[in-house]
Design a protein around this motif. Structure first.
Motif, PDB file in Angstrom:
ATOM      1  N   PHE A 149      19.265   1.768  -3.269  1.00 57.08           N
ATOM      2  CA  PHE A 149      19.060   3.080  -3.244  1.00 57.08           C
ATOM      3  C   PHE A 149      19.385   3.558  -1.936  1.00 57.08           C
ATOM      4  N   VAL A 150      19.242   2.912  -0.871  1.00 59.15           N
ATOM      5  CA  VAL A 150      19.321   3.480   0.281  1.00 59.15           C
ATOM      6  C   VAL A 150      20.772   3.759   0.744  1.00 59.15           C
ATOM      7  N   GLY A 151      21.541   3.054   0.128  1.00 55.30           N
ATOM      8  CA  GLY A 151      22.969   3.335   0.212  1.00 55.30           C
ATOM      9  C   GLY A 151      23.418   5.067  -0.198  1.00 55.30           C
ATOM     10  N   VAL A 152      22.614   5.431  -1.295  1.00 58.43           N
ATOM     11  CA  VAL A 152      22.922   6.657  -1.958  1.00 58.43           C
ATOM     12  C   VAL A 152      22.291   7.530  -1.136  1.00 58.43           C
ATOM     13  N   SER A 153      21.154   7.329  -0.613  1.00 56.98           N
ATOM     14  CA  SER A 153      20.513   8.448   0.318  1.00 56.98           C
ATOM     15  C   SER A 153      21.056   8.439   1.622  1.00 56.98           C
ATOM     16  N   PHE A 154      21.671   7.470   2.167  1.00 61.34           N
ATOM     17  CA  PHE A 154      22.425   7.503   3.317  1.00 61.34           C
ATOM     18  C   PHE A 154      23.741   8.379   3.146  1.00 61.34           C
ATOM     19  N   LEU A 155      24.364   8.266   2.137  1.00 60.04           N
ATOM     20  CA  LEU A 155      25.615   8.970   1.912  1.00 60.04           C
ATOM     21  C   LEU A 155      25.295  10.372   1.667  1.00 60.04           C
ATOM     22  N   VAL A 156      24.130  10.888   1.032  1.00 56.78           N
ATOM     23  CA  VAL A 156      23.800  12.020   0.768  1.00 56.78           C
ATOM     24  C   VAL A 156      23.437  12.728   2.179  1.00 56.78           C
ATOM     25  N   VAL A 157      22.682  12.398   2.811  1.00 53.73           N
ATOM     26  CA  VAL A 157      22.084  12.846   4.330  1.00 53.73           C
ATOM     27  C   VAL A 157      23.434  12.920   5.263  1.00 53.73           C
ATOM     28  N   LEU A 158      24.097  11.851   5.216  1.00 49.59           N
ATOM     29  CA  LEU A 158      25.351  11.886   6.148  1.00 49.59           C
ATOM     30  C   LEU A 158      26.270  12.748   5.749  1.00 49.59           C
TER      31      LEU A 158
ATOM     32  N   TYR B  24       0.950  -1.108  -0.095  1.00 50.41           N
ATOM     33  CA  TYR B  24      -0.033   0.028  -0.114  1.00 50.41           C
ATOM     34  C   TYR B  24       0.803   1.279   0.118  1.00 50.41           C
ATOM     35  N   LEU B  25       1.800   1.495   0.764  1.00 47.84           N
ATOM     36  CA  LEU B  25       2.736   2.513   0.917  1.00 47.84           C
ATOM     37  C   LEU B  25       3.417   2.544  -0.419  1.00 47.84           C
ATOM     38  N   GLU B  26       3.933   1.438  -1.088  1.00 49.40           N
ATOM     39  CA  GLU B  26       4.766   1.714  -1.943  1.00 49.40           C
ATOM     40  C   GLU B  26       4.135   2.030  -3.159  1.00 49.40           C
ATOM     41  N   ASP B  27       2.855   2.417  -3.307  1.00 50.58           N
ATOM     42  CA  ASP B  27       2.159   2.862  -4.503  1.00 50.58           C
ATOM     43  C   ASP B  27       2.034   4.540  -4.178  1.00 50.58           C
ATOM     44  N   ILE B  28       2.383   4.922  -3.016  1.00 54.50           N
ATOM     45  CA  ILE B  28       2.628   6.426  -2.825  1.00 54.50           C
ATOM     46  C   ILE B  28       3.844   6.788  -3.067  1.00 54.50           C
ATOM     47  N   TRP B  29       4.078   7.578  -4.204  1.00 47.45           N
ATOM     48  CA  TRP B  29       5.404   7.835  -4.875  1.00 47.45           C
ATOM     49  C   TRP B  29       6.077   9.099  -4.565  1.00 47.45           C
ATOM     50  N   PHE B  30       6.736   9.078  -3.566  1.00 48.72           N
ATOM     51  CA  PHE B  30       7.591  10.666  -3.256  1.00 48.72           C
ATOM     52  C   PHE B  30       9.052  10.415  -3.982  1.00 48.72           C
ATOM     53  N   VAL B  31       9.554  11.640  -4.176  1.00 53.78           N
ATOM     54  CA  VAL B  31      10.964  11.586  -4.650  1.00 53.78           C
ATOM     55  C   VAL B  31      11.925  10.957  -3.621  1.00 53.78           C
ATOM     56  N   LEU B  32      12.828  10.070  -4.029  1.00 51.11           N
ATOM     57  CA  LEU B  32      13.905   9.605  -3.266  1.00 51.11           C
ATOM     58  C   LEU B  32      14.958  10.595  -3.183  1.00 51.11           C
ATOM     59  N   ILE B  33      15.584  10.669  -2.046  1.00 44.60           N
ATOM     60  CA  ILE B  33      16.749  11.779  -1.895  1.00 44.60           C
ATOM     61  C   ILE B  33      17.886  11.190  -2.803  1.00 44.60           C
ATOM     62  N   ALA B  34      17.947   9.755  -2.924  1.00 47.89           N
ATOM     63  CA  ALA B  34      18.993   9.230  -3.810  1.00 47.89           C
ATOM     64  C   ALA B  34      18.735   9.684  -5.289  1.00 47.89           C
ATOM     65  N   LYS B  35      17.526  10.032  -5.708  1.00 42.56           N
ATOM     66  CA  LYS B  35      17.252  10.352  -7.191  1.00 42.56           C
ATOM     67  C   LYS B  35      18.021  11.471  -7.349  1.00 42.56           C
ATOM     68  N   SER B  36      18.454  12.315  -6.600  1.00 42.97           N
ATOM     69  CA  SER B  36      19.119  13.510  -6.827  1.00 42.97           C
ATOM     70  C   SER B  36      20.506  13.207  -7.421  1.00 42.97           C
ATOM     71  N   GLN B  37      21.009  12.023  -7.424  1.00 46.07           N
ATOM     72  CA  GLN B  37      22.202  11.707  -7.988  1.00 46.07           C
ATOM     73  C   GLN B  37      22.252  11.007  -9.103  1.00 46.07           C
ATOM     74  N   TRP B  38      21.216  11.106  -9.879  1.00 54.00           N
ATOM     75  CA  TRP B  38      20.878  10.165 -10.933  1.00 54.00           C
ATOM     76  C   TRP B  38      21.926  10.094 -12.045  1.00 54.00           C
ATOM     77  N   GLN B  39      22.728  11.293 -12.178  1.00 56.51           N
ATOM     78  CA  GLN B  39      23.628  11.454 -13.232  1.00 56.51           C
ATOM     79  C   GLN B  39      24.948  11.125 -12.719  1.00 56.51           C
ATOM     80  N   GLN B  40      25.367  11.077 -11.644  1.00 58.11           N
ATOM     81  CA  GLN B  40      26.468  10.563 -10.877  1.00 58.11           C
ATOM     82  C   GLN B  40      26.747   9.241 -10.971  1.00 58.11           C
TER      83      GLN B  40
END
Length: 497
Positions: free
Chosen positions: A159-168, A131-147
């Motif tokens: 994807f959580v590895g990328v999000s973790f590094l960005v917030v860290l 149910y929650l998977e159908d609610i589509w918010f942008v992931l922080i990791a998506k900011s790095q899609w070109q890197q």
């Protein structure tokens, strides 16, 4: 400063963070901003401990959400879409608030990691739980899609590895600045975290071959038939959103003709050709299917088209592949169907029916559109032996240019996670060819009828992620829970914030 001036200053600082983070997201594409975007508001929160973080965060997260989710207005209308964007901003603020409160009260050795862990745990659970998977918010990791250098960590962590590094990065820079400013000292753990991030980027760079061999050639169309009134007017029933199909023979023929004409303009032969998700005919329509077979023979290519497969009382939105002799060799019902498709009477495909077919250019698996959003589907295809994943896609929401790119980045992430080649044909863009390292070798424009062609390679070995899935993400969730339990036990956090 007067209280009014304080409030204005707080809002200005927070708004700066929100704008920086929003501009880092796909559609704005200034990805490097994400690495320090939250620093202004995090510093503000540390300097104003008497104010609840949630209140200081709201201007930042609402602006961030507004810039990242502008497509909500095209999906849901101006009023509802705007309210949803504000609502997501409240959600973001609450999650960051929890992370900051945890960082203030947890053991000092964990304070740098509390916010990144809390954010990524919530982000991951929201992305994968029913149910929650159908609610589509942008992931922080998506900011790095070109890197692509940094994104190679996806092959281990998802994807959580990328999000973790960005917030860290944001928490480390914040702590470093505050320590230098307030204590005239260097925060060594923060320095170590930033060196770690740089080291992982360097490691990722080493994972990408200097010259990726071109062993497979893939073409894909953008047919723009959803925006073509001359084609839409051929429908028996007006098409008001996803889930429809071509319901007259003349409409089916018109959609075929557009894609066939584009295909015939290819400057060189393609091993695979992928058309968009437009449910242009039923799979037992002899007129359309015979033309698809003839075109595959004429082009001497594997041709993938999107058709409606009816079996008993069920009907499936289905990707169908014909070989260069015109034989149907693979069909894959869409698994991740949307609520609109359910309303139109479609049934989701079954995971146990997932198949992969061998070709001279590599093993091929198929999916349809939102299937790339589900982490496990591409991973399962890789586990079945897929080297190449081909998908018809419909990302046309009133010509919006942000949503198609946001959705296309899913394919870049899935390609790296599983080291597979991706080929995407779309209704309005972005059609892409993506190699196993996330490099886009061909990409279409938005809202422009065209055909693209790109090359890629085969990477038969599986990755840690394709073998083990989101085990590190679940461990991250367990670690966050352990920190919360430990912190509550030590400081009786409940009720304080």
């Amino acid at each position: 400063m007067t209280p009014v001036h304080y409030r204005f200053f707080n809002i200005l600082i927070a708004a700066t963070s929100g704008a920086l983070m929003g501009l880092s997201m796909p559609g704005h594409n200034v990805g490097y901003l994400a690495w320090f975007a939250l620093v202004p508001v995090l510093i503000l929160i540390q300097l104003r401990p008497e104010v609840k973080p949630f209140r200081l965060l709201l201007p930042a997260t609402i602006i961030w959400s507004w810039l990242a989710h502008g497509w909500f207005q095209d999906l849901f209308g101006a009023i509802i879409g705007s309210l949803l964007m504000i609502g997501v901003g409240f959600f973001f603020a609450r999650v960051i608030h929890w992370g900051i409160v945890l960082s203030r009260h947890c053991r000092p050795i964990l304070s740098l990691f509390a916010l990144p862990l809390a954010w990524c745990s919530v982000e991951f659970l929201r992305y994968v739980l029913p149910y929650l998977e159908d609610i589509w918010f942008v992931l922080i990791a998506k900011s790095q899609w070109q890197q692509t250098d940094l994104l190679q960590i996806l092959s281990i962590t998802g994807f959580v590895g990328v999000s973790f590094l960005v917030v860290l990065s944001n928490t480390a820079i914040t702590q470093l600045i505050l320590t230098i400013w307030q204590r005239k000292a260097i925060h060594k753990p923060a320095i170590a975290c930033l060196i770690l991030i740089a080291g992982l980027a360097y490691w990722g760079q080493q994972q990408i071959p200097a010259n990726v061999p071109a062993t497979v050639n893939i073409a894909a169309t953008v047919d723009l038939t959803n925006q073509d009134p001359s084609i839409q007017n051929l429908a028996l029933k007006p098409m008001d959103g996803e889930g429809y199909w071509a319901d007259t023979q003349v409409m089916s023929q018109a959609i075929f003709d557009v894609n066939a004409a584009l295909t015939k303009t290819l400057p060189q032969p393609a091993n695979f050709i992928v058309w968009p998700e437009n449910e242009m005919a039923t799979i037992d329509n002899p007129v359309i299917v015979s033309q698809l077979q003839a075109l595959a023979r004429q082009q001497n290519s594997y041709l993938v088209a999107d058709l409606v497969w009816r079996e008993g009382e069920n009907q499936y939105d289905t990707a169908v592949m014909f070989d260069p002799e015109g034989n149907e060799v693979l069909r894959a019902p869409k698994i991740a169907i949307t609520f609109r498709e359910k309303q139109f009477g479609f049934t989701p495909g079954k995971a146990q029916d997932m198949k992969v077919v061998a070709t001279p250019f590599g093993n091929v698996g198929l999916g349809v559109c939102f299937d790339r959003h589900r982490l496990w589907i591409s991973r399962a295809l890789k586990q079945h032996g897929a080297d190449i994943i081909l998908m018809p896609v419909d990302d046309d929401f009133k010509g919006n240019k942000q949503l198609p790119l946001l959705h296309a980045t899913d394919s870049i992430f899935r390609a790296i996670e599983n080291r597979v080649t991706y080929g995407l044909g779309t209704t309005s863009g972005v059609s892409m060819v993506i190699n196993p390292y996330g490099q886009v070798t061909a990409r279409s424009q938005f809202n422009q009828r065209e055909v693209i062609q790109g090359t890629s390679s085969i990477h038969p070995e599986s990755t840690f992620y394709s073998r083990n899935g989101d085990i590190l993400a679940w461990l991250m969730c367990l670690l966050t829970l352990a920190i919360i339990i430990d912190t509550r036990r030590r400081f009786k956090l409940k009720g304080k914030d």
